[in-house]
Design a protein around this motif. Structure first.
Motif, PDB file in Angstrom:
ATOM      1  N   ILE A 166      -9.002 -14.214  28.216  1.00 24.60           N
ATOM      2  CA  ILE A 166      -8.379 -14.799  26.966  1.00 24.60           C
ATOM      3  C   ILE A 166      -7.047 -14.710  26.978  1.00 24.60           C
ATOM      4  N   ASN A 167      -6.358 -13.434  27.305  1.00 25.93           N
ATOM      5  CA  ASN A 167      -4.910 -13.614  27.382  1.00 25.93           C
ATOM      6  C   ASN A 167      -4.502 -14.507  28.359  1.00 25.93           C
ATOM      7  N   VAL A 168      -4.966 -14.901  29.440  1.00 28.00           N
ATOM      8  CA  VAL A 168      -4.549 -15.890  30.340  1.00 28.00           C
ATOM      9  C   VAL A 168      -4.175 -17.202  29.619  1.00 28.00           C
ATOM     10  N   VAL A 169      -5.547 -17.775  28.613  1.00 29.60           N
ATOM     11  CA  VAL A 169      -5.396 -18.822  28.013  1.00 29.60           C
ATOM     12  C   VAL A 169      -4.315 -18.536  26.641  1.00 29.60           C
ATOM     13  N   ARG A 170      -4.103 -17.676  26.270  1.00 24.72           N
ATOM     14  CA  ARG A 170      -2.888 -17.442  25.539  1.00 24.72           C
ATOM     15  C   ARG A 170      -1.554 -17.651  25.899  1.00 24.72           C
ATOM     16  N   GLU A 171      -1.562 -17.433  27.019  1.00 31.75           N
ATOM     17  CA  GLU A 171      -0.223 -17.793  27.804  1.00 31.75           C
ATOM     18  C   GLU A 171      -0.192 -19.317  28.141  1.00 31.75           C
ATOM     19  N   VAL A 172      -1.370 -19.890  28.547  1.00 28.73           N
ATOM     20  CA  VAL A 172      -1.331 -21.139  28.966  1.00 28.73           C
ATOM     21  C   VAL A 172      -0.867 -22.001  27.590  1.00 28.73           C
ATOM     22  N   VAL A 173      -1.600 -21.843  26.309  1.00 24.43           N
ATOM     23  CA  VAL A 173      -1.223 -22.363  24.980  1.00 24.43           C
ATOM     24  C   VAL A 173       0.128 -21.966  24.678  1.00 24.43           C
ATOM     25  N   GLU A 224      -9.345 -19.621  16.989  1.00 25.17           N
ATOM     26  CA  GLU A 224      -8.579 -18.916  15.647  1.00 25.17           C
ATOM     27  C   GLU A 224      -8.783 -17.530  15.770  1.00 25.17           C
ATOM     28  N   ASN A 225      -9.826 -17.079  15.869  1.00 29.68           N
ATOM     29  CA  ASN A 225     -10.202 -15.667  15.968  1.00 29.68           C
ATOM     30  C   ASN A 225      -9.693 -14.882  16.856  1.00 29.68           C
ATOM     31  N   VAL A 226      -9.917 -15.666  18.135  1.00 28.28           N
ATOM     32  CA  VAL A 226      -9.062 -14.575  19.223  1.00 28.28           C
ATOM     33  C   VAL A 226      -7.830 -14.810  19.513  1.00 28.28           C
ATOM     34  N   ARG A 227      -7.124 -15.627  18.785  1.00 29.57           N
ATOM     35  CA  ARG A 227      -5.927 -16.098  18.811  1.00 29.57           C
ATOM     36  C   ARG A 227      -5.199 -14.853  17.796  1.00 29.57           C
ATOM     37  N   VAL A 228      -5.843 -14.624  16.648  1.00 31.63           N
ATOM     38  CA  VAL A 228      -5.194 -13.928  15.424  1.00 31.63           C
ATOM     39  C   VAL A 228      -5.579 -12.354  16.104  1.00 31.63           C
ATOM     40  N   LYS A 229      -6.495 -12.286  16.806  1.00 31.18           N
ATOM     41  CA  LYS A 229      -6.989 -10.919  17.328  1.00 31.18           C
ATOM     42  C   LYS A 229      -5.708 -10.572  18.308  1.00 31.18           C
ATOM     43  N   GLY A 230      -5.319 -11.454  19.012  1.00 31.63           N
ATOM     44  CA  GLY A 230      -4.263 -11.202  20.292  1.00 31.63           C
ATOM     45  C   GLY A 230      -2.950 -11.205  19.545  1.00 31.63           C
ATOM     46  N   ASP A 231      -2.723 -11.393  18.402  1.00 36.72           N
ATOM     47  CA  ASP A 231      -1.305 -11.259  17.698  1.00 36.72           C
ATOM     48  C   ASP A 231      -0.925  -9.968  17.556  1.00 36.72           C
ATOM     49  N   ILE A 232       0.210  -9.552  17.962  1.00 38.69           N
ATOM     50  CA  ILE A 232       0.820  -8.300  17.661  1.00 38.69           C
ATOM     51  C   ILE A 232       1.452  -8.029  16.270  1.00 38.69           C
ATOM     52  N   GLY A 245       1.350 -30.249  30.107  1.00 37.98           N
ATOM     53  CA  GLY A 245       0.504 -30.281  31.323  1.00 37.98           C
ATOM     54  C   GLY A 245       1.186 -29.293  32.497  1.00 37.98           C
ATOM     55  N   LEU A 246       2.342 -29.708  32.743  1.00 36.70           N
ATOM     56  CA  LEU A 246       2.905 -28.937  33.932  1.00 36.70           C
ATOM     57  C   LEU A 246       3.201 -27.525  33.657  1.00 36.70           C
ATOM     58  N   PHE A 247       3.683 -27.190  32.490  1.00 33.62           N
ATOM     59  CA  PHE A 247       3.927 -25.648  32.040  1.00 33.62           C
ATOM     60  C   PHE A 247       2.475 -25.087  31.934  1.00 33.62           C
ATOM     61  N   ALA A 248       1.350 -25.577  31.371  1.00 25.93           N
ATOM     62  CA  ALA A 248       0.157 -25.272  31.456  1.00 25.93           C
ATOM     63  C   ALA A 248      -0.457 -24.789  32.896  1.00 25.93           C
ATOM     64  N   TYR A 249      -0.152 -25.650  33.799  1.00 22.66           N
ATOM     65  CA  TYR A 249      -0.629 -25.488  35.268  1.00 22.66           C
ATOM     66  C   TYR A 249       0.238 -24.110  35.830  1.00 22.66           C
TER      67      TYR A 249
END
Length: 213
Positions: A28-35, A191-199, A51-55
């Motif tokens: 999930i942390n990898v996905v956060r970096e992608v988003v 939404e839940n995993v994003r909020v959970k990862g916020d500092i 798309g390039l930044f995501a890749y």
């Protein structure tokens, strides 16, 4: 007929991911970096910037995760991957149209070339003809994971999903089916995993210390 094995139960997901030396939270942390990387694209960038930044960040953070566990870089036929040091097992980041849909096979946004087809055939073997993986089972596979796996991430506005899946093969320039699909972020979970990862701030403020030379 050979079934596509789906992992949707949290316990089974974590058990299968443990065979990769990884956890759901780490992916999930990898996905956060992608988003976050996609959000860096602005109107003055080329239309392909998001798309390039995501890749780039997807590949970078996928590698960083697994290399921290002793995996190694792999780069063959312009395919960027990370490989287990001892087993026939590699992971590749992939942006897809829609992930974690039981009725839909994720399709690579940019398509898959002959290099990917050869890599999958060499690792998995040309075991399945088109249509032979139409059935679905929720029974877990007990054998250690092997072959080529893709961290498939789809971002459609606020709908962010991800799965770690083993491709069965490529035809007509894209994935035709998957042998195993481990659902990491399903529809409505972002939404839940994003909020959970916020500092969250801890209320402590630090004063900078200035020293004269």
């Amino acid at each position: 007929m050979v079934a596509t094995h789906l992992y949707v139960d949290e316990i089974e997901i974590n058990t299968r991911l443990s065979a990769f030396d990884a956890s759901r939270e780490e992916l999930i942390n990898v996905v956060r970096e992608v988003v976050g990387a996609r959000a860096d694209a602005v109107d003055d960038d080329p239309i392909t910037a998001a798309g390039l930044f995501a890749y780039i960040h997807g590949t970078r953070n996928t590698r960083a995760l697994f290399r921290s566990k002793g995996w190694r870089h792999e780069r063959r036929e312009n395919i960027e991957a990370v490989r287990h040091p001892d087993r026939n097992l590699k992971v590749i980041y992939q942006s897809v149209d829609v992930a974690c849909d039981e009725k839909h096979v994720p399709q690579a946004i940019s398509g898959k070339g002959s290099g990917a087809e050869r890599a999958i055939d060499q690792a998995q073997g040309s075991l399945f003809a088109d249509g032979e993986l139409d059935a679905v089972t929720f029974e877990p596979v007990t054998a250690p994971p092997s072959g080529v796996w893709f961290l498939c991430v789809s971002v459609n506005g606020e709908d962010v999903r991800a799965e770690l899946s083993k491709a069965a093969g490529v035809s007509n320039g894209n994935f035709r089916q998957f042998e195993e699909r481990i659902f990491i972020i399903r529809q409505g979970e972002w939404e839940n995993v994003r909020v959970k990862g916020d500092i969250e701030p801890d209320g402590v403020e630090f004063e900078p210390v200035i020293r004269r030379k």
